[in-house]
Enzyme design. Structure first.
Site, PDB file in Angstrom:
ATOM      1  N   HIS A 254       2.377  -1.392  -3.733  1.00  0.00           N
ATOM      2  CA  HIS A 254       2.807  -0.129  -4.355  1.00  0.00           C
ATOM      3  C   HIS A 254       4.320   0.011  -4.458  1.00  0.00           C
ATOM      4  O   HIS A 254       4.816   1.025  -4.963  1.00  0.00           O
ATOM      5  CB  HIS A 254       2.189   1.099  -3.665  1.00  0.00           C
ATOM      6  CG  HIS A 254       0.715   1.222  -3.919  1.00  0.00           C
ATOM      7  ND1 HIS A 254       0.024   2.399  -3.739  1.00  0.00           N
ATOM      8  CD2 HIS A 254      -0.191   0.329  -4.362  1.00  0.00           C
ATOM      9  CE1 HIS A 254      -1.257   2.216  -4.042  1.00  0.00           C
ATOM     10  NE2 HIS A 254      -1.399   0.957  -4.417  1.00  0.00           N
TER      11      HIS A 254
ATOM     12  N   ASP B 190      -9.507  -7.099  -5.455  1.00  0.00           N
ATOM     13  CA  ASP B 190      -8.317  -6.240  -5.389  1.00  0.00           C
ATOM     14  C   ASP B 190      -7.346  -6.875  -4.395  1.00  0.00           C
ATOM     15  O   ASP B 190      -7.691  -7.850  -3.733  1.00  0.00           O
ATOM     16  CB  ASP B 190      -8.738  -4.835  -4.922  1.00  0.00           C
ATOM     17  CG  ASP B 190      -7.743  -3.748  -5.319  1.00  0.00           C
ATOM     18  OD1 ASP B 190      -6.559  -4.062  -5.580  1.00  0.00           O
ATOM     19  OD2 ASP B 190      -8.146  -2.567  -5.354  1.00  0.00           O
TER      20      ASP B 190
ATOM     21  N   GLU C 101      -8.710   3.681 -10.285  1.00  0.00           N
ATOM     22  CA  GLU C 101      -8.953   3.316  -8.880  1.00  0.00           C
ATOM     23  C   GLU C 101      -7.897   3.945  -7.987  1.00  0.00           C
ATOM     24  O   GLU C 101      -8.190   4.408  -6.879  1.00  0.00           O
ATOM     25  CB  GLU C 101      -8.931   1.780  -8.726  1.00  0.00           C
ATOM     26  CG  GLU C 101      -9.402   1.277  -7.368  1.00  0.00           C
ATOM     27  CD  GLU C 101      -8.304   1.176  -6.313  1.00  0.00           C
ATOM     28  OE1 GLU C 101      -8.629   0.963  -5.138  1.00  0.00           O
ATOM     29  OE2 GLU C 101      -7.108   1.327  -6.648  1.00  0.00           O
ATOM     30  N   GLU C 102      -6.673   3.946  -8.465  1.00  0.00           N
ATOM     31  CA  GLU C 102      -5.550   4.386  -7.623  1.00  0.00           C
ATOM     32  C   GLU C 102      -5.584   5.879  -7.302  1.00  0.00           C
ATOM     33  O   GLU C 102      -4.844   6.341  -6.447  1.00  0.00           O
ATOM     34  CB  GLU C 102      -4.213   4.024  -8.293  1.00  0.00           C
ATOM     35  CG  GLU C 102      -3.969   2.519  -8.449  1.00  0.00           C
ATOM     36  CD  GLU C 102      -3.686   1.809  -7.131  1.00  0.00           C
ATOM     37  OE1 GLU C 102      -3.720   2.464  -6.071  1.00  0.00           O
ATOM     38  OE2 GLU C 102      -3.444   0.588  -7.167  1.00  0.00           O
TER      39      GLU C 102
ATOM     40  N   HIS D 161      -9.766  -3.273 -10.620  1.00  0.00           N
ATOM     41  CA  HIS D 161      -9.184  -2.126 -11.323  1.00  0.00           C
ATOM     42  C   HIS D 161      -7.951  -2.552 -12.106  1.00  0.00           C
ATOM     43  O   HIS D 161      -7.156  -3.368 -11.652  1.00  0.00           O
ATOM     44  CB  HIS D 161      -8.895  -0.965 -10.369  1.00  0.00           C
ATOM     45  CG  HIS D 161      -7.722  -1.135  -9.456  1.00  0.00           C
ATOM     46  ND1 HIS D 161      -6.436  -0.805  -9.831  1.00  0.00           N
ATOM     47  CD2 HIS D 161      -7.634  -1.553  -8.180  1.00  0.00           C
ATOM     48  CE1 HIS D 161      -5.622  -1.008  -8.807  1.00  0.00           C
ATOM     49  NE2 HIS D 161      -6.317  -1.481  -7.798  1.00  0.00           N
TER      50      HIS D 161
ATOM     51  N   ASP E 150      -0.950  -5.366  -7.722  1.00  0.00           N
ATOM     52  CA  ASP E 150      -2.054  -4.422  -7.443  1.00  0.00           C
ATOM     53  C   ASP E 150      -2.288  -3.625  -8.726  1.00  0.00           C
ATOM     54  O   ASP E 150      -1.565  -2.683  -8.985  1.00  0.00           O
ATOM     55  CB  ASP E 150      -1.679  -3.504  -6.279  1.00  0.00           C
ATOM     56  CG  ASP E 150      -2.729  -2.451  -6.009  1.00  0.00           C
ATOM     57  OD1 ASP E 150      -3.825  -2.544  -6.573  1.00  0.00           O
ATOM     58  OD2 ASP E 150      -2.436  -1.502  -5.250  1.00  0.00           O
TER      59      ASP E 150
HETATM   60 ZN   LIG Z   1      -5.495  -1.840  -5.846  1.00  0.00          ZN
END
Ligand SMILES: [Zn+2]
Length: 332
Positions: free
Chosen positions: A305, A218, A195-196, A62, A165
């Site tokens: 994140h 990922d 994706e998130e 992603h 990420d």
């Molecule tokens: Zn991810």
């Protein structure tokens, strides 16, 4: 490939979930020399195909990032924001952000007795506006912003950067594509969207590609931390993490048998990846059509994140090598 430079180039492009056009254009440029055709679907997925006679394999990484969306402008000119994807509120206080139009800001927080209890509603973005009327010249509700932090190479080829990420997963796919000459299989390297916010791009991409096998590339969790509660099994710097499960998928034992055999045979450092939370595009791919044998090749990532994440360049190279091997695998 200069990994740090590649990540920087992707991160310089805007690309929160649902607004991936800019980052997709950057990746398309990088992918062009290594594939036969590039297309985009309705959801904005970037589909790079390298044709071959064998099985249809979909690799999904992603390209969207987490971010913030303006919900309200305070009379003092501060912006209230909601989260796009999983944002840890306490980790983002003091973080610089950037809007699609280039506007800069910094995230701060209401005065609080206990900063450990910070919620998204307590945060605001200061863009330097004098008041609401001034702020409205630059932004309006619905506009998004992303982390505007920097990247650097730390010790042991560990990369500190925003959005590893999953720009590191995108870089891994590009590295794998770079390694392939003629292809024995029909390969689809898909840079997915949204994706998130729930594996949304991968859902339509997998339906469109209709692969025989699916591999999600990922980041995954990391267990190498003092006082770990062992909610995951992987460590940074210990190689490609072959996914066994996360909250979205229990991976195909048949695919994992091949991945482990290839890693052993080609001496690619690997580890088994068990994640008790979190999901990946494998979750969407394995449930498409009447089911697709799927797994994941993951990059262990510290502080996922947060405005600065950490991944190992060595792990990324191991993941790319394993992707390239799987891409060339002669299925019976
Ligand atoms: Zn991810």
């Amino acid at each position: 490939m200069d990994i740090l430079k590649t990540l920087d180039t992707m991160n310089a492009a805007f690309g929160p979930s649902g607004r991936e056009e800019a980052v997709a254009a950057v990746i398309a440029d990088m992918a062009k020399p290594y594939c036969d055709e590039i297309s985009t679907d309705v959801m904005g997925n970037l589909i790079c195909r390298k044709k071959g006679p064998g099985k249809k394999i979909m690799f999904a990484a992603h390209m969207d990032s987490i971010g913030f969306m303006v919900t309200h402008i305070e009379k003092e000119g501060f912006l209230r924001v909601g989260k796009i994807g999983g944002i840890p509120p306490v980790e983002v206080i003091g973080t610089p952000v950037r809007f699609e139009n280039g506007l800069r800001g910094v995230i701060h927080c209401n005065e609080m007795e206990d900063e450990g209890k910070v919620k998204m509603e307590d945060l605001y973005v200061d863009i330097g506006a004098r008041d609401a009327a001034d702020a409205k010249k630059h932004v309006r509700p619905g506009d998004m912003c992303v982390y505007d932090t920097r990247s650097a190479m730390a010790a042991n080829r560990m990369i500190i950067a925003p959005y590893t990420d999953n720009r590191s997963g995108c870089a891994v796919l590009l590295m794998a594509m770079e390694q392939l000459k003629k292809s024995v299989n029909d390969l689809y390297f898909v840079f997915t969207t949204q994706e998130e916010v729930g594996l949304r791009g991968a859902k339509t991409a997998a339906f469109g590609v209709a692969p025989d096998y699916g591999i999600a590339v990922d980041v995954t969790g990391f267990d190498d931390v003092p006082g770990s509660r062992h909610s995951c099994s992987s460590s940074t710097g210990k190689g490609a993490a072959i996914k066994v499960k996360d909250s979205s998928v229990i991976c195909s034992p048949a695919v994992n048998k091949i991945l482990v055999e290839l890693a052993e045979k080609k001496k690619i450092p690997y580890q088994m990846d068990v994640l008790t939370a979190g999901g990946t595009d494998a979750g969407a791919m394995h449930l498409t059509m009447d089911g697709v044998p799927s797994s994941g090749i993951s990059i262990p990532c510290k502080f996922c994140h947060c405005p600065q994440e950490i991944v190992s360049a060595d792990d990324m190279e191991a993941c790319a090598a394993l992707c390239a091997e799987f891409a060339q695998y002669k299925f019976e």
